[in-house]
Design a protein around this motif. Structure first.
Motif: not given
Length: 165
Positions: A90-95, A97-104, A123-124
């Protein structure tokens, strides 16, 4: 035979070409040999693995699209937390999205389902999980192709000409 890495006059990777095309460029005086693998094409003419153009060629910048396929390719189809490979990545958002992490490129990493669920909405560092490789934007579309050749072991000498491998 083998493929040849073509460098610009500034030693920037431009392309991967066939050994025949590389030899033609060298014979015409448009390129010079930088690396060879020890195999001989003719006596006193080693088969090139890296050539450099004698004149600089301007190349327009091309943005690499942020897609699932490109992210999996960048991360070598393996979980960036535990290293496992497989079809259930799967793809994991390091930060998150609910904490402001975007798709970058810098915020998305490949993870197996187990690690993604374990990390959850943290976060990790908070989950006490560590990334094997920090996610980053690939330098060029050629990066993927060169990385494949370097990691397979067929052209290890290319590694010093590509940033980020």
């Amino acid at each position: 035979m083998s493929k040849v890495l073509v460098l610009n006059a500034s030693y920037e990777p431009l392309n991967i070409t066939s050994w025949r095309r590389a030899v033609v460029l060298m014979l015409k005086g448009k390129a010079e040999q930088v690396e060879h693998n020890g195999k001989m094409l003719y006596p006193d003419f080693p088969l090139p693995t890296v050539i450099r153009l004698r004149h600089y060629v301007r190349v327009p910048y091309k943005e690499i699209p942020l897609t699932r396929r490109n992210i999996l390719h960048r991360d070598s189809h393996s979980c960036q937390y535990c290293g496992c490979t497989g079809d259930d990545l799967t793809l994991d958002h390091v930060l998150p999205r609910s904490r402001g992490g975007g798709d970058t490129w810098e915020n998305i990493a490949t993870a197996c389902v187990r690690c993604n669920v374990k990390k959850g909405n943290r976060t990790p560092k908070e989950a006490n999980m560590f990334l094997h490789h920090q996610p980053r934007r690939p330098y060029s579309s050629l990066h993927f192709e060169v990385a494949k050749h370097v990691k397979s072991g067929t052209h290890r000498e290319w590694q010093k000409y590509v940033i980020g491998l």
